[in-house]
Enzyme design. Structure first.
Site, PDB file in Angstrom:
ATOM      1  N   ALA A  11       0.829  -1.208   0.000  1.00 47.46           N
ATOM      2  CA  ALA A  11       0.000   0.000   0.000  1.00 47.46           C
ATOM      3  C   ALA A  11       0.868   1.265   0.000  1.00 47.46           C
ATOM      4  CB  ALA A  11      -0.915  -0.008   1.217  1.00 47.46           C
ATOM      5  N   HIS A  33       7.856  -7.703  -5.339  1.00 47.44           N
ATOM      6  CA  HIS A  33       8.588  -8.941  -5.041  1.00 47.44           C
ATOM      7  C   HIS A  33       7.982 -10.162  -5.737  1.00 47.44           C
ATOM      8  CE1 HIS A  33       8.562 -12.555  -2.374  1.00 47.44           C
ATOM      9  NE2 HIS A  33       9.863 -12.405  -2.507  1.00 47.44           N
ATOM     10  N   ALA A 138      -1.342   5.337   3.743  1.00 44.68           N
ATOM     11  CA  ALA A 138      -1.175   5.175   2.290  1.00 44.68           C
ATOM     12  C   ALA A 138      -2.414   5.636   1.522  1.00 44.68           C
ATOM     13  CB  ALA A 138      -0.870   3.714   1.984  1.00 44.68           C
ATOM     14  N   LYS A 189       6.169   3.486  17.403  1.00 44.09           N
ATOM     15  CA  LYS A 189       4.745   3.851  17.488  1.00 44.09           C
ATOM     16  C   LYS A 189       3.843   2.692  17.084  1.00 44.09           C
ATOM     17  CE  LYS A 189       3.904   4.167  12.964  1.00 44.09           C
ATOM     18  NZ  LYS A 189       2.882   3.377  12.252  1.00 44.09           N
ATOM     19  N   SER A 252      -5.298   2.523  10.657  1.00 44.66           N
ATOM     20  CA  SER A 252      -4.055   1.876  11.123  1.00 44.66           C
ATOM     21  C   SER A 252      -4.224   0.363  11.216  1.00 44.66           C
ATOM     22  CB  SER A 252      -3.640   2.422  12.489  1.00 44.66           C
ATOM     23  OG  SER A 252      -2.637   1.581  13.043  1.00 44.66           O
ATOM     24  N   ARG A 253      -3.314  -0.358  10.560  1.00 41.06           N
ATOM     25  CA  ARG A 253      -3.361  -1.822  10.653  1.00 41.06           C
ATOM     26  C   ARG A 253      -2.992  -2.283  12.057  1.00 41.06           C
ATOM     27  NH1 ARG A 253      -0.333  -3.024   5.377  1.00 41.06           N
ATOM     28  NH2 ARG A 253      -1.735  -2.060   3.862  1.00 41.06           N
ATOM     29  N   VAL A 278       0.926  -6.191   6.127  1.00 39.10           N
ATOM     30  CA  VAL A 278       1.815  -6.215   7.278  1.00 39.10           C
ATOM     31  C   VAL A 278       1.304  -5.302   8.411  1.00 39.10           C
ATOM     32  CG1 VAL A 278       3.324  -4.344   6.436  1.00 39.10           C
ATOM     33  CG2 VAL A 278       4.258  -6.070   7.967  1.00 39.10           C
TER      34      VAL A 278
HETATM   35  N1  LIG Z   1       0.387   1.193   4.764  1.00 40.92           N
HETATM   36  C1  LIG Z   1       0.710   2.408   5.216  1.00 40.92           C
HETATM   37  O1  LIG Z   1      -0.166   3.295   5.316  1.00 40.92           O
HETATM   38  C2  LIG Z   1       2.113   2.731   5.585  1.00 40.92           C
HETATM   39  C3  LIG Z   1       3.092   1.741   5.683  1.00 40.92           C
HETATM   40  N2  LIG Z   1       4.367   2.065   6.037  1.00 40.92           N
HETATM   41  C4  LIG Z   1       5.416   1.061   6.128  1.00 40.92           C
HETATM   42  O2  LIG Z   1       5.720   0.605   4.813  1.00 40.92           O
HETATM   43  C5  LIG Z   1       6.211  -0.735   4.867  1.00 40.92           C
HETATM   44  C6  LIG Z   1       5.440  -1.573   3.865  1.00 40.92           C
HETATM   45  O3  LIG Z   1       4.113  -1.605   4.300  1.00 40.92           O
HETATM   46  P1  LIG Z   1       2.860  -1.641   3.318  1.00 40.92           P
HETATM   47  O4  LIG Z   1       3.151  -0.929   2.064  1.00 40.92           O
HETATM   48  O5  LIG Z   1       1.688  -1.217   4.120  1.00 40.92           O
HETATM   49  O6  LIG Z   1       2.771  -3.199   2.969  1.00 40.92           O
HETATM   50  P2  LIG Z   1       1.480  -4.052   2.599  1.00 40.92           P
HETATM   51  O7  LIG Z   1       1.004  -4.727   3.828  1.00 40.92           O
HETATM   52  O8  LIG Z   1       0.495  -3.195   1.894  1.00 40.92           O
HETATM   53  O9  LIG Z   1       2.030  -5.127   1.588  1.00 40.92           O
HETATM   54  C7  LIG Z   1       2.908  -6.178   1.986  1.00 40.92           C
HETATM   55  C8  LIG Z   1       4.110  -6.123   1.109  1.00 40.92           C
HETATM   56  O10 LIG Z   1       5.045  -7.104   1.514  1.00 40.92           O
HETATM   57  C9  LIG Z   1       5.706  -7.542   0.344  1.00 40.92           C
HETATM   58  N3  LIG Z   1       6.443  -8.781   0.547  1.00 40.92           N
HETATM   59  C10 LIG Z   1       5.976  -9.976   0.953  1.00 40.92           C
HETATM   60  N4  LIG Z   1       6.999 -10.863   0.998  1.00 40.92           N
HETATM   61  C11 LIG Z   1       8.113 -10.198   0.577  1.00 40.92           C
HETATM   62  C12 LIG Z   1       9.485 -10.576   0.412  1.00 40.92           C
HETATM   63  N5  LIG Z   1       9.906 -11.809   0.685  1.00 40.92           N
HETATM   64  N6  LIG Z   1      10.349  -9.636  -0.036  1.00 40.92           N
HETATM   65  C13 LIG Z   1       9.942  -8.380  -0.299  1.00 40.92           C
HETATM   66  N7  LIG Z   1       8.651  -7.982  -0.148  1.00 40.92           N
HETATM   67  C14 LIG Z   1       7.755  -8.886   0.296  1.00 40.92           C
HETATM   68  C15 LIG Z   1       4.560  -7.661  -0.650  1.00 40.92           C
HETATM   69  O11 LIG Z   1       5.126  -7.726  -1.945  1.00 40.92           O
HETATM   70  P3  LIG Z   1       4.415  -8.511  -3.150  1.00 40.92           P
HETATM   71  O12 LIG Z   1       3.161  -7.786  -3.455  1.00 40.92           O
HETATM   72  O13 LIG Z   1       5.343  -8.455  -4.276  1.00 40.92           O
HETATM   73  O14 LIG Z   1       4.162  -9.896  -2.659  1.00 40.92           O
HETATM   74  C16 LIG Z   1       3.834  -6.359  -0.369  1.00 40.92           C
HETATM   75  O15 LIG Z   1       4.394  -5.309  -1.100  1.00 40.92           O
HETATM   76  C17 LIG Z   1       6.042  -1.194   6.325  1.00 40.92           C
HETATM   77  O16 LIG Z   1       7.258  -1.075   6.987  1.00 40.92           O
HETATM   78  C18 LIG Z   1       5.032  -0.202   6.887  1.00 40.92           C
HETATM   79  O17 LIG Z   1       5.197   0.006   8.288  1.00 40.92           O
HETATM   80  C19 LIG Z   1       4.721   3.354   6.294  1.00 40.92           C
HETATM   81  C20 LIG Z   1       3.803   4.373   6.199  1.00 40.92           C
HETATM   82  C21 LIG Z   1       2.438   4.134   5.817  1.00 40.92           C
HETATM   83  O1  LIG Z   2       2.730   4.154   9.632  1.00 35.57           O
HETATM   84  C1  LIG Z   2       1.596   4.338   9.234  1.00 35.57           C
HETATM   85  C2  LIG Z   2       1.067   5.688   8.970  1.00 35.57           C
HETATM   86  O2  LIG Z   2       2.021   6.688   9.187  1.00 35.57           O
HETATM   87  C3  LIG Z   2       0.701   3.197   8.981  1.00 35.57           C
HETATM   88  O3  LIG Z   2       0.393   2.594  10.181  1.00 35.57           O
HETATM   89  P1  LIG Z   2      -0.139   1.098  10.221  1.00 35.57           P
HETATM   90  O4  LIG Z   2       0.983   0.249   9.735  1.00 35.57           O
HETATM   91  O5  LIG Z   2      -0.529   0.866  11.629  1.00 35.57           O
HETATM   92  O6  LIG Z   2      -1.337   1.044   9.283  1.00 35.57           O
END
Ligand SMILES: NC(=O)C1=CN([C@@H]2O[C@H](COP(=O)(O)OP(=O)(O)OC[C@H]3O[C@@H](n4cnc5c(N)ncnc54)[C@H](OP(=O)(O)O)[C@@H]3O)[C@@H](O)[C@H]2O)C=CC1
Ligand SMILES: O=C(CO)COP(=O)(O)O
Length: 330
Positions: A11, A33, A138, A189, A252-253, A278
Protein backbone atom coordinates in the site's frame (compact mmCIF):
# COMPACT_ATOMS: atom_id res chain seq x y z
CA UNK A 1 13.67 15.35 -12.67
CA UNK A 2 14.96 12.27 -10.87
CA UNK A 3 15.01 8.61 -11.77
CA UNK A 4 13.29 6.97 -8.79
CA UNK A 5 12.75 3.25 -8.21
CA UNK A 6 10.04 2.33 -5.72
CA UNK A 7 11.01 -1.05 -4.32
CA UNK A 8 7.92 -2.66 -2.85
CA UNK A 9 4.36 -2.49 -4.17
CA UNK A 10 2.43 -2.76 -0.94
CA UNK A 11 0.00 0.00 0.00
CA UNK A 12 2.71 2.50 0.98
CA UNK A 13 5.05 1.96 -1.97
CA UNK A 14 2.11 2.24 -4.36
CA UNK A 15 0.81 5.42 -2.69
CA UNK A 16 4.26 7.03 -2.85
CA UNK A 17 4.57 6.00 -6.51
CA UNK A 18 1.19 7.64 -7.24
CA UNK A 19 2.19 10.79 -5.37
CA UNK A 20 5.49 11.02 -7.29
CA UNK A 21 3.79 10.22 -10.61
CA UNK A 22 1.28 13.06 -10.17
CA UNK A 23 4.17 15.52 -10.42
CA UNK A 24 4.85 14.34 -14.00
CA UNK A 25 8.54 15.17 -13.70
CA UNK A 26 10.23 11.94 -12.60
CA UNK A 27 11.14 8.69 -14.34
CA UNK A 28 9.55 6.05 -12.12
CA UNK A 29 9.61 2.27 -11.80
CA UNK A 30 7.61 0.30 -9.24
CA UNK A 31 9.17 -3.07 -8.38
CA UNK A 32 7.21 -5.80 -6.61
CA UNK A 33 8.59 -8.94 -5.04
CA UNK A 34 6.00 -11.42 -6.32
CA UNK A 35 6.03 -11.92 -10.13
CA UNK A 36 2.28 -12.70 -10.21
CA UNK A 37 1.60 -9.41 -8.43
CA UNK A 38 3.60 -7.57 -11.11
CA UNK A 39 1.65 -9.33 -13.89
CA UNK A 40 -1.66 -8.45 -12.23
CA UNK A 41 -0.70 -4.78 -11.87
CA UNK A 42 0.44 -4.59 -15.50
CA UNK A 43 -2.77 -6.27 -16.70
CA UNK A 44 -5.18 -4.15 -14.64
CA UNK A 45 -3.13 -0.95 -14.10
CA UNK A 46 -4.23 -1.18 -10.47
CA UNK A 47 -2.82 -2.66 -7.25
CA UNK A 48 -5.96 -4.60 -6.40
CA UNK A 49 -4.19 -6.57 -3.68
CA UNK A 50 -2.83 -3.79 -1.46
CA UNK A 51 -4.27 -0.45 -2.65
CA UNK A 52 -7.41 -1.02 -4.72
CA UNK A 53 -9.29 1.83 -6.36
CA UNK A 54 -6.37 3.92 -7.67
CA UNK A 55 -5.34 3.74 -11.35
CA UNK A 56 -1.61 3.30 -11.93
CA UNK A 57 -0.61 5.83 -14.62
CA UNK A 58 0.75 4.47 -17.91
CA UNK A 59 4.11 6.24 -17.46
CA UNK A 60 4.75 4.39 -14.17
CA UNK A 61 6.82 1.38 -15.21
CA UNK A 62 6.16 -1.83 -13.27
CA UNK A 63 8.95 -4.37 -12.98
CA UNK A 64 9.83 -7.75 -11.54
CA UNK A 65 13.55 -7.30 -12.28
CA UNK A 66 15.17 -5.99 -9.09
CA UNK A 67 18.74 -5.73 -10.38
CA UNK A 68 17.82 -3.89 -13.57
CA UNK A 69 15.51 -1.56 -11.63
CA UNK A 70 18.25 -0.81 -9.09
CA UNK A 71 20.77 -0.22 -11.87
CA UNK A 72 18.60 2.18 -13.86
CA UNK A 73 17.64 4.61 -11.08
CA UNK A 74 19.44 7.19 -8.94
CA UNK A 75 17.05 7.14 -5.99
CA UNK A 76 16.03 3.76 -4.54
CA UNK A 77 12.94 4.19 -2.37
CA UNK A 78 12.68 0.96 -0.38
CA UNK A 79 9.19 0.26 0.97
CA UNK A 80 9.16 -3.46 1.70
CA UNK A 81 8.15 -4.60 5.19
CA UNK A 82 11.24 -4.20 7.38
CA UNK A 83 11.84 -7.95 7.69
CA UNK A 84 12.66 -8.05 3.94
CA UNK A 85 14.85 -4.93 3.67
CA UNK A 86 18.06 -6.85 4.41
CA UNK A 87 17.40 -9.48 1.73
CA UNK A 88 16.37 -6.82 -0.78
CA UNK A 89 19.56 -4.78 -0.24
CA UNK A 90 21.79 -7.85 -0.35
CA UNK A 91 20.15 -8.95 -3.61
CA UNK A 92 20.92 -5.53 -5.17
CA UNK A 93 24.46 -5.32 -3.77
CA UNK A 94 26.30 -6.19 -7.04
CA UNK A 95 24.81 -3.18 -8.85
CA UNK A 96 24.65 -0.52 -6.13
CA UNK A 97 26.70 2.65 -6.67
CA UNK A 98 28.10 5.12 -4.14
CA UNK A 99 26.24 8.08 -5.62
CA UNK A 100 22.79 6.45 -5.43
CA UNK A 101 20.46 7.59 -2.66
CA UNK A 102 18.70 4.83 -0.72
CA UNK A 103 15.53 6.06 0.99
CA UNK A 104 13.99 3.72 3.54
CA UNK A 105 10.25 4.14 4.10
CA UNK A 106 9.84 0.93 6.12
CA UNK A 107 8.84 1.31 9.76
CA UNK A 108 10.36 -1.42 11.86
CA UNK A 109 13.43 -3.06 13.34
CA UNK A 110 15.20 -6.21 12.14
CA UNK A 111 13.78 -8.98 14.23
CA UNK A 112 16.82 -10.96 15.33
CA UNK A 113 19.38 -8.15 15.49
CA UNK A 114 17.15 -5.22 16.63
CA UNK A 115 18.89 -3.15 13.93
CA UNK A 116 17.31 -0.04 12.42
CA UNK A 117 17.01 -0.01 8.61
CA UNK A 118 19.92 2.44 8.25
CA UNK A 119 22.12 -0.07 10.09
CA UNK A 120 20.85 -2.96 7.96
CA UNK A 121 21.62 -1.04 4.76
CA UNK A 122 25.01 0.21 5.96
CA UNK A 123 26.10 -3.38 6.59
CA UNK A 124 26.06 -4.19 2.86
CA UNK A 125 25.85 -1.19 0.64
CA UNK A 126 27.85 1.90 -0.27
CA UNK A 127 24.82 4.12 -0.99
CA UNK A 128 23.86 7.47 0.54
CA UNK A 129 21.05 6.96 3.06
CA UNK A 130 17.85 8.75 4.03
CA UNK A 131 14.74 7.69 5.90
CA UNK A 132 11.16 8.81 5.48
CA UNK A 133 8.69 9.01 8.36
CA UNK A 134 5.69 10.86 9.71
CA UNK A 135 1.91 10.46 9.87
CA UNK A 136 0.94 9.15 6.45
CA UNK A 137 -1.73 6.56 5.80
CA UNK A 138 -1.17 5.17 2.29
CA UNK A 139 -4.83 5.55 1.29
CA UNK A 140 -4.87 9.25 2.14
CA UNK A 141 -1.62 9.94 0.26
CA UNK A 142 -3.00 8.00 -2.73
CA UNK A 143 -6.09 10.22 -2.59
CA UNK A 144 -3.85 13.34 -2.52
CA UNK A 145 -5.21 14.45 0.86
CA UNK A 146 -2.89 16.97 2.60
CA UNK A 147 -0.07 15.13 4.38
CA UNK A 148 3.18 16.20 6.05
CA UNK A 149 6.14 13.84 6.25
CA UNK A 150 9.77 14.11 7.34
CA UNK A 151 12.91 12.97 5.53
CA UNK A 152 16.04 12.51 7.60
CA UNK A 153 19.59 12.23 6.36
CA UNK A 154 23.02 13.24 7.57
CA UNK A 155 23.75 13.98 3.90
CA UNK A 156 22.31 17.51 3.62
CA UNK A 157 22.54 17.58 -0.16
CA UNK A 158 20.62 14.30 -0.43
CA UNK A 159 17.95 15.53 2.00
CA UNK A 160 17.44 18.72 0.02
CA UNK A 161 17.23 16.85 -3.29
CA UNK A 162 14.67 14.45 -1.84
CA UNK A 163 12.68 17.32 -0.37
CA UNK A 164 12.41 18.80 -3.89
CA UNK A 165 11.66 15.41 -5.44
CA UNK A 166 8.85 14.43 -3.06
CA UNK A 167 7.19 17.79 -2.32
CA UNK A 168 3.86 18.58 -3.98
CA UNK A 169 0.79 20.64 -3.15
CA UNK A 170 -0.61 17.66 -1.22
CA UNK A 171 2.64 16.36 0.29
CA UNK A 172 4.63 18.72 2.50
CA UNK A 173 8.15 17.46 3.22
CA UNK A 174 10.24 18.53 6.21
CA UNK A 175 13.89 17.51 6.55
CA UNK A 176 16.20 16.91 9.49
CA UNK A 177 19.44 15.06 10.19
CA UNK A 178 18.16 12.73 12.92
CA UNK A 179 18.00 9.38 11.13
CA UNK A 180 17.84 7.46 14.44
CA UNK A 181 14.92 9.53 15.72
CA UNK A 182 12.86 9.24 12.55
CA UNK A 183 13.51 5.49 12.30
CA UNK A 184 12.68 4.78 15.92
CA UNK A 185 9.62 7.05 15.88
CA UNK A 186 8.18 5.01 13.00
CA UNK A 187 9.07 1.63 14.48
CA UNK A 188 8.09 2.18 18.13
CA UNK A 189 4.74 3.85 17.49
CA UNK A 190 3.52 0.62 15.89
CA UNK A 191 3.73 -1.13 19.26
CA UNK A 192 1.87 1.64 21.07
CA UNK A 193 -0.77 1.68 18.28
CA UNK A 194 -1.38 -2.02 18.94
CA UNK A 195 -1.89 -1.20 22.62
CA UNK A 196 -4.21 1.71 21.75
CA UNK A 197 -6.24 -0.75 19.73
CA UNK A 198 -6.44 -3.11 22.70
CA UNK A 199 -7.74 -0.24 24.87
CA UNK A 200 -10.37 0.55 22.21
CA UNK A 201 -11.32 -3.12 21.76
CA UNK A 202 -11.83 -3.48 25.50
CA UNK A 203 -13.96 -0.28 25.46
CA UNK A 204 -11.93 1.28 28.26
CA UNK A 205 -12.88 4.86 27.39
CA UNK A 206 -11.22 8.12 26.36
CA UNK A 207 -9.25 8.64 29.59
CA UNK A 208 -7.46 5.34 29.08
CA UNK A 209 -6.79 6.12 25.41
CA UNK A 210 -5.23 9.49 26.28
CA UNK A 211 -3.14 7.98 29.09
CA UNK A 212 -1.91 5.23 26.75
CA UNK A 213 -0.80 7.71 24.07
CA UNK A 214 0.94 9.96 26.62
CA UNK A 215 2.73 7.21 28.53
CA UNK A 216 3.47 5.44 25.24
CA UNK A 217 5.14 8.62 24.02
CA UNK A 218 7.20 8.70 27.24
CA UNK A 219 8.57 5.20 26.78
CA UNK A 220 9.21 5.66 23.04
CA UNK A 221 11.17 8.81 23.81
CA UNK A 222 13.20 7.13 26.59
CA UNK A 223 14.37 4.38 24.24
CA UNK A 224 14.94 6.67 21.27
CA UNK A 225 17.00 9.20 23.24
CA UNK A 226 19.05 6.38 24.80
CA UNK A 227 19.73 5.22 21.22
CA UNK A 228 21.01 8.67 20.23
CA UNK A 229 17.83 10.31 18.87
CA UNK A 230 16.96 13.94 19.56
CA UNK A 231 13.96 14.56 21.87
CA UNK A 232 12.63 17.18 19.41
CA UNK A 233 12.45 14.56 16.66
CA UNK A 234 10.28 12.43 18.92
CA UNK A 235 8.05 15.46 19.53
CA UNK A 236 7.76 15.99 15.76
CA UNK A 237 6.03 14.32 12.82
CA UNK A 238 7.94 11.03 12.96
CA UNK A 239 7.34 10.53 16.69
CA UNK A 240 4.35 12.24 18.23
CA UNK A 241 2.70 12.88 14.84
CA UNK A 242 2.77 9.26 13.72
CA UNK A 243 1.88 8.03 17.22
CA UNK A 244 -1.29 10.16 17.33
CA UNK A 245 -2.25 9.09 13.79
CA UNK A 246 -1.91 5.38 14.37
CA UNK A 247 -3.33 5.36 17.91
CA UNK A 248 -6.48 7.20 16.80
CA UNK A 249 -6.95 6.52 13.06
CA UNK A 250 -9.15 3.61 12.04
CA UNK A 251 -6.95 3.06 8.93
CA UNK A 252 -4.05 1.88 11.12
CA UNK A 253 -3.36 -1.82 10.65
CA UNK A 254 -1.54 -2.03 13.99
CA UNK A 255 -4.41 -0.38 15.85
CA UNK A 256 -6.89 -2.67 14.08
CA UNK A 257 -4.94 -5.77 15.18
CA UNK A 258 -5.03 -4.40 18.75
CA UNK A 259 -8.79 -3.78 18.61
CA UNK A 260 -9.36 -7.39 17.59
CA UNK A 261 -7.08 -8.66 20.37
CA UNK A 262 -9.04 -6.51 22.82
CA UNK A 263 -12.27 -8.05 21.56
CA UNK A 264 -10.88 -11.49 22.32
CA UNK A 265 -9.72 -12.75 18.91
CA UNK A 266 -6.54 -14.80 18.80
CA UNK A 267 -3.42 -13.57 16.98
CA UNK A 268 -3.14 -16.34 14.33
CA UNK A 269 -6.74 -15.72 13.24
CA UNK A 270 -6.13 -11.96 13.10
CA UNK A 271 -2.92 -12.39 11.04
CA UNK A 272 -4.70 -14.75 8.63
CA UNK A 273 -7.35 -12.05 8.13
CA UNK A 274 -4.70 -9.53 7.04
CA UNK A 275 -4.21 -11.48 3.76
CA UNK A 276 -0.48 -10.76 3.46
CA UNK A 277 -0.72 -7.14 4.67
CA UNK A 278 1.82 -6.22 7.28
CA UNK A 279 1.20 -4.96 10.84
CA UNK A 280 4.84 -4.22 11.71
CA UNK A 281 4.22 -3.89 15.47
CA UNK A 282 3.48 -7.59 15.86
CA UNK A 283 7.13 -8.43 15.08
CA UNK A 284 8.64 -5.18 16.25
CA UNK A 285 7.39 -5.57 19.83
CA UNK A 286 9.98 -8.27 20.51
CA UNK A 287 12.83 -6.37 18.86
CA UNK A 288 11.86 -3.21 20.78
CA UNK A 289 11.97 -5.08 24.07
CA UNK A 290 15.32 -6.59 23.09
CA UNK A 291 16.78 -3.18 22.30
CA UNK A 292 15.32 -1.75 25.52
CA UNK A 293 16.87 -4.55 27.58
CA UNK A 294 20.25 -3.95 25.93
CA UNK A 295 20.08 -0.26 26.84
CA UNK A 296 18.50 -0.76 30.29
CA UNK A 297 15.29 1.11 29.42
CA UNK A 298 11.97 0.34 31.09
CA UNK A 299 9.05 0.00 28.63
CA UNK A 300 6.01 -1.20 30.57
CA UNK A 301 3.42 -0.80 27.78
CA UNK A 302 5.65 -2.54 25.23
CA UNK A 303 6.32 -5.26 27.80
CA UNK A 304 2.61 -5.93 28.30
CA UNK A 305 1.92 -5.74 24.56
CA UNK A 306 4.54 -8.45 24.05
CA UNK A 307 2.89 -10.56 26.75
CA UNK A 308 -0.51 -10.23 25.04
CA UNK A 309 0.87 -11.00 21.58
CA UNK A 310 3.35 -13.75 22.29
CA UNK A 311 3.01 -15.02 25.88
CA UNK A 312 -0.71 -15.74 26.16
CA UNK A 313 -1.53 -12.94 28.65
CA UNK A 314 -5.11 -11.71 28.47
CA UNK A 315 -5.61 -8.03 27.57
CA UNK A 316 -7.57 -7.55 30.82
CA UNK A 317 -4.68 -8.91 32.92
CA UNK A 318 -2.16 -6.72 31.03
CA UNK A 319 -4.24 -3.62 31.82
CA UNK A 320 -4.49 -4.68 35.49
CA UNK A 321 -0.70 -5.06 35.67
CA UNK A 322 -0.13 -1.62 34.09
CA UNK A 323 -2.63 0.07 36.43
CA UNK A 324 -1.20 -1.46 39.61
CA UNK A 325 2.51 -0.82 39.01
CA UNK A 326 4.29 0.95 41.89
CA UNK A 327 3.70 4.73 41.96
CA UNK A 328 6.02 6.83 39.77
CA UNK A 329 6.94 10.47 39.15
CA UNK A 330 5.83 11.73 35.76
N1 LIG B 1 0.39 1.19 4.76
C1 LIG B 1 0.71 2.41 5.22
O1 LIG B 1 -0.17 3.29 5.32
C2 LIG B 1 2.11 2.73 5.59
C3 LIG B 1 3.09 1.74 5.68
N2 LIG B 1 4.37 2.06 6.04
C4 LIG B 1 5.42 1.06 6.13
O2 LIG B 1 5.72 0.60 4.81
C5 LIG B 1 6.21 -0.74 4.87
C6 LIG B 1 5.44 -1.57 3.86
O3 LIG B 1 4.11 -1.61 4.30
P1 LIG B 1 2.86 -1.64 3.32
O4 LIG B 1 3.15 -0.93 2.06
O5 LIG B 1 1.69 -1.22 4.12
O6 LIG B 1 2.77 -3.20 2.97
P2 LIG B 1 1.48 -4.05 2.60
O7 LIG B 1 1.00 -4.73 3.83
O8 LIG B 1 0.50 -3.20 1.89
O9 LIG B 1 2.03 -5.13 1.59
C7 LIG B 1 2.91 -6.18 1.99
C8 LIG B 1 4.11 -6.12 1.11
O10 LIG B 1 5.04 -7.10 1.51
C9 LIG B 1 5.71 -7.54 0.34
N3 LIG B 1 6.44 -8.78 0.55
C10 LIG B 1 5.98 -9.98 0.95
N4 LIG B 1 7.00 -10.86 1.00
C11 LIG B 1 8.11 -10.20 0.58
C12 LIG B 1 9.48 -10.58 0.41
N5 LIG B 1 9.91 -11.81 0.68
N6 LIG B 1 10.35 -9.64 -0.04
C13 LIG B 1 9.94 -8.38 -0.30
N7 LIG B 1 8.65 -7.98 -0.15
C14 LIG B 1 7.76 -8.89 0.30
C15 LIG B 1 4.56 -7.66 -0.65
O11 LIG B 1 5.13 -7.73 -1.95
P3 LIG B 1 4.41 -8.51 -3.15
O12 LIG B 1 3.16 -7.79 -3.46
O13 LIG B 1 5.34 -8.46 -4.28
O14 LIG B 1 4.16 -9.90 -2.66
C16 LIG B 1 3.83 -6.36 -0.37
O15 LIG B 1 4.39 -5.31 -1.10
C17 LIG B 1 6.04 -1.19 6.33
O16 LIG B 1 7.26 -1.08 6.99
C18 LIG B 1 5.03 -0.20 6.89
O17 LIG B 1 5.20 0.01 8.29
C19 LIG B 1 4.72 3.35 6.29
C20 LIG B 1 3.80 4.37 6.20
C21 LIG B 1 2.44 4.13 5.82
O1 LIG C 1 2.73 4.15 9.63
C1 LIG C 1 1.60 4.34 9.23
C2 LIG C 1 1.07 5.69 8.97
O2 LIG C 1 2.02 6.69 9.19
C3 LIG C 1 0.70 3.20 8.98
O3 LIG C 1 0.39 2.59 10.18
P1 LIG C 1 -0.14 1.10 10.22
O4 LIG C 1 0.98 0.25 9.73
O5 LIG C 1 -0.53 0.87 11.63
O6 LIG C 1 -1.34 1.04 9.28
Amino acid sequence: MSRIAILGAGAWGTALALSLARQKKHELTLWAHTPAHVDAMIATRENKQFLPGYALPEDLRISKDLLLTAQEHDVLLCVTPSEFVGDTVRAMEPVLRENQIFVSASKGLENATFLRMSEVVAATSPVRFATLGGPSFAKEVAAALPTAIVLASTDTEAAQQLQRDFSSDSLRVYVNDDVTGVELGGALKNVIALAAGVVAGLELGSNAAAALITRGMAEMTRLAVASGAKPETMAGLAGYGDLVLTCTGSLSRNRTVGVELGKGKKLPEIIAGLNGKVAEGVRCTGATLGLAARLGIEMPITREMHAILHEGRSPQEAIRILMTRPGKSE
